[in-house]
Motif scaffolding. Structure first.
Motif, mmCIF file in Angstrom:
data_model
loop_
_atom_site.group_PDB
_atom_site.id
_atom_site.type_symbol
_atom_site.label_atom_id
_atom_site.label_comp_id
_atom_site.label_asym_id
_atom_site.label_seq_id
_atom_site.Cartn_x
_atom_site.Cartn_y
_atom_site.Cartn_z
ATOM 1 N N ALA A 1 64.676 46.700 14.557
ATOM 2 C CA ALA A 1 64.367 45.510 13.761
ATOM 3 C C ALA A 1 63.635 45.898 12.482
ATOM 4 O O ALA A 1 63.780 45.241 11.449
ATOM 5 C CB ALA A 1 63.516 44.532 14.577
ATOM 6 N N ALA A 2 62.884 46.993 12.534
ATOM 7 C CA ALA A 2 62.143 47.450 11.358
ATOM 8 C C ALA A 2 63.043 48.255 10.418
ATOM 9 O O ALA A 2 62.571 48.827 9.436
ATOM 10 C CB ALA A 2 60.949 48.295 11.795
ATOM 11 N N GLY A 3 64.338 48.314 10.733
ATOM 12 C CA GLY A 3 65.284 48.945 9.824
ATOM 13 C C GLY A 3 65.518 50.424 10.075
ATOM 14 O O GLY A 3 66.181 51.097 9.287
ATOM 15 N N LYS A 4 64.978 50.961 11.164
ATOM 16 C CA LYS A 4 65.204 52.382 11.461
ATOM 17 C C LYS A 4 66.641 52.585 11.948
ATOM 18 O O LYS A 4 67.207 51.712 12.627
ATOM 19 C CB LYS A 4 64.255 52.866 12.562
ATOM 20 N N SER A 5 67.208 53.735 11.618
ATOM 21 C CA SER A 5 68.512 54.093 12.177
ATOM 22 C C SER A 5 68.303 54.506 13.629
ATOM 23 O O SER A 5 67.168 54.731 14.061
ATOM 24 C CB SER A 5 69.115 55.254 11.394
ATOM 25 N N ARG A 6 69.419 54.636 14.375
ATOM 26 C CA ARG A 6 69.287 55.095 15.763
ATOM 27 C C ARG A 6 68.638 56.468 15.819
ATOM 28 O O ARG A 6 67.787 56.733 16.687
ATOM 29 C CB ARG A 6 70.667 55.170 16.421
ATOM 30 N N ALA A 7 69.049 57.347 14.897
ATOM 31 C CA ALA A 7 68.502 58.712 14.894
ATOM 32 C C ALA A 7 66.997 58.668 14.643
ATOM 33 O O ALA A 7 66.221 59.355 15.322
ATOM 34 C CB ALA A 7 69.204 59.550 13.830
ATOM 35 N N GLN A 8 66.583 57.848 13.666
ATOM 36 C CA GLN A 8 65.150 57.750 13.353
ATOM 37 C C GLN A 8 64.375 57.154 14.527
ATOM 38 O O GLN A 8 63.276 57.607 14.860
ATOM 39 C CB GLN A 8 64.939 56.882 12.106
ATOM 40 N N ALA A 9 64.954 56.120 15.149
ATOM 41 C CA ALA A 9 64.268 55.475 16.268
ATOM 42 C C ALA A 9 64.123 56.448 17.440
ATOM 43 O O ALA A 9 63.068 56.524 18.079
ATOM 44 C CB ALA A 9 65.034 54.225 16.707
ATOM 45 N N ALA A 10 65.193 57.207 17.714
ATOM 46 C CA ALA A 10 65.146 58.184 18.809
ATOM 47 C C ALA A 10 64.076 59.236 18.528
ATOM 48 O O ALA A 10 63.292 59.604 19.403
ATOM 49 C CB ALA A 10 66.513 58.838 18.989
ATOM 50 N N GLU A 11 64.052 59.721 17.294
ATOM 51 C CA GLU A 11 63.073 60.723 16.856
ATOM 52 C C GLU A 11 61.649 60.212 17.058
ATOM 53 O O GLU A 11 60.778 60.886 17.608
ATOM 54 C CB GLU A 11 63.350 61.020 15.370
ATOM 55 N N ARG A 12 61.447 58.966 16.632
ATOM 56 C CA ARG A 12 60.118 58.356 16.711
ATOM 57 C C ARG A 12 59.655 58.224 18.167
ATOM 58 O O ARG A 12 58.494 58.420 18.485
ATOM 59 C CB ARG A 12 60.197 56.981 16.046
ATOM 60 N N LEU A 13 60.614 57.875 19.074
ATOM 61 C CA LEU A 13 60.262 57.680 20.485
ATOM 62 C C LEU A 13 60.336 58.984 21.282
ATOM 63 O O LEU A 13 60.099 59.000 22.482
ATOM 64 C CB LEU A 13 61.199 56.637 21.121
ATOM 65 N N LYS A 14 60.719 60.056 20.570
ATOM 66 C CA LYS A 14 60.853 61.377 21.207
ATOM 67 C C LYS A 14 61.812 61.330 22.406
ATOM 68 O O LYS A 14 61.515 61.828 23.500
ATOM 69 C CB LYS A 14 59.486 61.918 21.644
ATOM 70 N N ILE A 15 62.941 60.678 22.198
ATOM 71 C CA ILE A 15 63.990 60.646 23.213
ATOM 72 C C ILE A 15 65.323 60.977 22.546
ATOM 73 O O ILE A 15 65.419 60.957 21.312
ATOM 74 C CB ILE A 15 64.099 59.257 23.909
ATOM 75 N N SER A 16 66.335 61.310 23.347
ATOM 76 C CA SER A 16 67.641 61.630 22.772
ATOM 77 C C SER A 16 68.322 60.336 22.317
ATOM 78 O O SER A 16 67.934 59.240 22.728
ATOM 79 C CB SER A 16 68.515 62.338 23.819
ATOM 80 N N GLU A 17 69.342 60.495 21.475
ATOM 81 C CA GLU A 17 70.066 59.293 21.018
ATOM 82 C C GLU A 17 70.819 58.625 22.167
ATOM 83 O O GLU A 17 70.955 57.406 22.208
ATOM 84 C CB GLU A 17 71.019 59.646 19.872
ATOM 85 N N HIS A 18 71.324 59.440 23.127
ATOM 86 C CA HIS A 18 71.968 58.863 24.321
ATOM 87 C C HIS A 18 70.983 57.963 25.068
ATOM 88 O O HIS A 18 71.315 56.869 25.508
ATOM 89 C CB HIS A 18 72.431 59.956 25.281
ATOM 90 N N THR A 19 69.755 58.466 25.217
ATOM 91 C CA THR A 19 68.739 57.705 25.943
ATOM 92 C C THR A 19 68.409 56.419 25.197
ATOM 93 O O THR A 19 68.311 55.343 25.799
ATOM 94 C CB THR A 19 67.477 58.570 26.135
ATOM 95 N N LEU A 20 68.274 56.527 23.879
ATOM 96 C CA LEU A 20 68.014 55.327 23.069
ATOM 97 C C LEU A 20 69.125 54.300 23.266
ATOM 98 O O LEU A 20 68.873 53.106 23.445
ATOM 99 C CB LEU A 20 67.899 55.705 21.582
ATOM 100 N N ARG A 21 70.366 54.814 23.261
ATOM 101 C CA ARG A 21 71.511 53.901 23.443
ATOM 102 C C ARG A 21 71.432 53.140 24.749
ATOM 103 O O ARG A 21 71.811 51.976 24.830
ATOM 104 C CB ARG A 21 72.823 54.714 23.423
ATOM 105 N N VAL A 22 70.944 53.816 25.793
ATOM 106 C CA VAL A 22 70.843 53.169 27.106
ATOM 107 C C VAL A 22 69.802 52.056 27.086
ATOM 108 O O VAL A 22 70.025 50.969 27.627
ATOM 109 C CB VAL A 22 70.537 54.208 28.202
ATOM 110 N N TYR A 23 68.653 52.315 26.440
ATOM 111 C CA TYR A 23 67.629 51.276 26.366
ATOM 112 C C TYR A 23 68.130 50.087 25.547
ATOM 113 O O TYR A 23 67.883 48.930 25.888
ATOM 114 C CB TYR A 23 66.320 51.838 25.784
#
Lengths: 205, 236
Positions: free
Chosen positions: B186-208
């Motif tokens: 919602a804050a405009g981060k890309s998936r890659a940026q959001a995953a990086e910020r949460l210290k999780i993989s992009e696959h994991t981010l996709r699941v959440y």
């Protein structure tokens, strides 16, 4: 050969079912020392076996249980959601595109090929059902085994030696698993369709 | 089609009572231009509930004759959770053939596809699409829309559970990680940026994100973020 059987199909496959539940006792109670329920027949079962799960069962050359695992959709009740929500971001993961895999079990006499066939079969379920991911809970050191077998999970969380992992279904992974198991994609799909029929659900990843 | 479905599901998302599900099932039937849709839920308590477009005389005859005891669709789908094309079922017995013939005579189509649904606390449901067509047309329809219908079927079930559950549905609450993921998007981060910020993989981010999408009853990520914002579940 790989079988794809619901709990409600096990009556008609009694010997295979008995082998699976006894081998689960051997693995989870005897070898791993888990506090699991074992009945008078020596069968290890839990509450999730009563939800009519889908079992993936690898047979040996004489048609006996060589290894198995168990799937349930995460839209319903799951072990991860009920028991380990702290490993998956503080709450249950739920989606019709994600199934939980539990009770990955190998018979005491299984050879190295059985685990590879089971991973391939799990991938087959995912692609045939149009799923994106599978989640599972396992003893943390198992991640090295999964890596060696050619399909490594992303770790969602680890606590007290137990990890929750995430597998992502894809054609590329599937082809790799076919190669490692020495089973053609056509043969793998044919085994699934022999039990579950043809499913027009496959979607692009 | 996707846009229209979006509008329809949004309307269902805003609904406050179960009668909205009746109209949603008719709406879905019209959107997909099929003969009939049926949603049938059974709770572990045995309570049943259905929304369906079948003609009333057929429903009455079905109930009166206990057709569920011989219906191959019911016998097959209330166990396991593999979607079933009616063609694959065994209609060879005399009662099953008679049932099929009666259905056709009462306005049902000759083709069908039924999706079993597993809900929380032992609840299960069946979502059926019924149509009148040849095998080729039906094959194209199921290949083209099955994924869409799967999501719509689960959405209808989630709404039914929420509307039936006196307002609180713990299984639909977002987890802390799901809230984090949607907040970053919602804050405009890309998936890659959001995953990086949460210290999780992009696959994991996709699941959440996918789990949050399902719990929020959204068709896609954009819709899920908007939905979470408007409900005050995340804030910027």
């Amino acid at each position: 050969m790989i079988r794809y059987l619901y709990a409600s199909d096990l009556d008609r496959n009694g010997a295979l079912a008995a082998g699976m539940f006894r081998d689960r006792t051997a693995q989870f109670r005897d070898r791993m020392g888990w506090d699991v329920d074992v009945d008078a027949l020596g069968w290890e079962t839990d509450a999730y076996d009563r939800l009519d799960p889908l079992y993936v069962i690898a047979e040996d050359h004489r048609g006996r249980h060589a290894g198995s695992l168990r799937f349930l959709p995460t839209t319903g009740d799951t072990m991860l959601g009920d028991v380990f929500p702290h490993l998956t971001g503080g709450g249950p993961i739920r989606s019709p595109l994600i199934w939980e895999c539990t009770r990955f079990c190998l018979s005491p006499t299984a050879d190295a090929g059985v685990a590879r066939r089971l991973l391939l079969a799990a991938s087959e379920v995912g692609l045939a059902m149009g799923l994106r991911h599978s989640v599972a809970v396992f003893d943390a050191p198992m991640v090295r085994v999964y890596r060696r077998l050619g399909w490594q999970p992303d770790i969602l969380g680890t606590d007290a030696g137990i990890s929750a992992g995430l597998w992502t279904f894809s054609d590329a992974v599937h082809d790799g698993l076919c190669d490692r198991a020495g089973i053609s994609p056509q043969q793998s799909r044919a085994w699934l369709e022999a039990d579950l029929g043809h499913l027009p659900l496959a979607v692009g990843a | 089609m996707a846009r229209k479905l979006d509008d329809l599901l949004e309307r269902l998302g805003d609904a406050t009572d179960l009668s909205a599900l009746d109209s949603a099932v008719f709406d879905l039937r019209d959107r997909y231009d099929v003969e009939h849709l049926v949603y049938h839920s059974v709770k572990s308590s045995g309570d049943q509930w259905a929304a369906l477009t079948y003609p009333q005389p057929w429903v009455d005859a079905y109930v009166e004759n206990n057709f569920q005891t011989i219906d191959p669709v019911v016998l097959s789908c209330f166990r396991g959770f593999t979607p079933v094309d009616w063609k694959r079922l065994d209609w060879s017995s005399r009662p099953a053939r008679a049932l099929f013939g009666e259905g056709i005579a009462n306005g049902l189509g000759n083709q069908g596809f039924s999706l079993p649904i597993r809900g929380p606390s032992g609840q299960f449901a069946l979502f059926t699409v019924n149509h009148r067509s040849g095998d080729d047309t039906w094959g194209k329809f199921t290949r083209g829309y099955m994924h869409d219908l799967l999501l719509a079927a689960h959405f209808v079930n989630e709404r039914a559970l929420a509307l039936d559950g006196e307002g609180h549905a713990p299984h639909q609450a977002l987890s802390p990680r799901e809230t984090d993921a949607l907040t970053l998007l919602a804050a405009g981060k890309s998936r890659a940026q959001a995953a990086e910020r949460l210290k999780i993989s992009e696959h994991t981010l996709r699941v959440y994100i996918e789990s949050a999408r399902f719990k929020l009853g959204a068709l896609n990520t954009t819709h899920a973020v908007a939905n979470a914002l408007s409900r005050g579940l995340i804030c910027l």
